[in-house]
Design a protein around this motif. Structure first.
Motif, PDB file in Angstrom:
ATOM      1  N   LYS A  92      19.053  -7.931  10.554  1.00 29.95           N
ATOM      2  CA  LYS A  92      20.501  -7.820  10.702  1.00 29.95           C
ATOM      3  C   LYS A  92      20.936  -8.664  11.879  1.00 29.95           C
ATOM      4  N   GLN A  93      22.217  -8.966  11.913  1.00 28.90           N
ATOM      5  CA  GLN A  93      22.748  -9.721  13.027  1.00 28.90           C
ATOM      6  C   GLN A  93      23.463  -8.775  13.982  1.00 28.90           C
ATOM      7  N   ARG A  94      23.772  -9.294  15.162  1.00 27.21           N
ATOM      8  CA  ARG A  94      24.331  -8.468  16.228  1.00 27.21           C
ATOM      9  C   ARG A  94      25.627  -7.783  15.796  1.00 27.21           C
ATOM     10  N   HIS A  95      26.490  -8.522  15.131  1.00 29.91           N
ATOM     11  CA  HIS A  95      27.771  -7.921  14.743  1.00 29.91           C
ATOM     12  C   HIS A  95      27.602  -6.831  13.693  1.00 29.91           C
ATOM     13  N   HIS A  96      26.526  -6.879  12.908  1.00 33.61           N
ATOM     14  CA  HIS A  96      26.259  -5.788  11.976  1.00 33.61           C
ATOM     15  C   HIS A  96      25.933  -4.502  12.730  1.00 33.61           C
ATOM     16  N   ILE A  97      25.094  -4.630  13.743  1.00 32.34           N
ATOM     17  CA  ILE A  97      24.700  -3.461  14.532  1.00 32.34           C
ATOM     18  C   ILE A  97      25.899  -2.885  15.275  1.00 32.34           C
ATOM     19  N   ILE A  98      26.678  -3.758  15.882  1.00 35.42           N
ATOM     20  CA  ILE A  98      27.843  -3.291  16.642  1.00 35.42           C
ATOM     21  C   ILE A  98      28.859  -2.639  15.713  1.00 35.42           C
TER      22      ILE A  98
END
Length: 132
Positions: A92-98
């Motif tokens: 996953k990418q950072r914006h998915h986690i956030i």
């Protein structure tokens, strides 16, 4: 850390509710132990703290406290392990986690504002027209 999570196999079906409950606690421990790795991979230090992530994980697990069927709990644990594995393996990418875990139910900041505030009457009428 990613290698240890990759070697986890699909668990056998839980025989009782107590066994399933123990597996939930084991999953919570694994998830909490992987928080420092997740914080480093996704550079989340400026967005969220480790204790906030721990409470987010706990709230995600508590969403399913009403489930009493051990097979359903095993299925939910399998889904949780897959999600944790995807996060640790950097799928996953950072914006998915956030967006999914840090902001969660609050939504994005841009979605909280109303669209028509501060716009002129001309723009409001233009948006209502049939031109798009």
């Amino acid at each position: 850390m990613a290698f240890t999570l990759r070697s986890v196999k699909v668990p056998l079906n839980s025989a009782s509710l107590e066994e399933a409950r123990g597996r939930v606690f084991d999953f919570f421990r694994k998830a909490c132990r992987s928080i420092p790795t997740i914080m480093d991979i996704y550079n989340l230090d400026d967005v969220v703290t480790k204790s906030q992530l721990r409470s987010i994980i706990a709230s995600e697990i508590r969403k399913n406290t009403h489930v009493t069927n051990p097979k359903v709990i095993d299925l939910l644990l399998f889904k949780g392990m897959e999600e944790l594995n995807n996060i640790v393996e950097h799928a996953k990418q950072r914006h998915h986690i956030i967006g999914q875990y840090v902001l969660g139910r609050q939504g994005l900041a841009q979605d909280l504002d109303t669209k028509d505030e501060g716009t002129s009457d001309f723009l409001k009428n233009f948006y209502k027209s049939n031109y798009f």
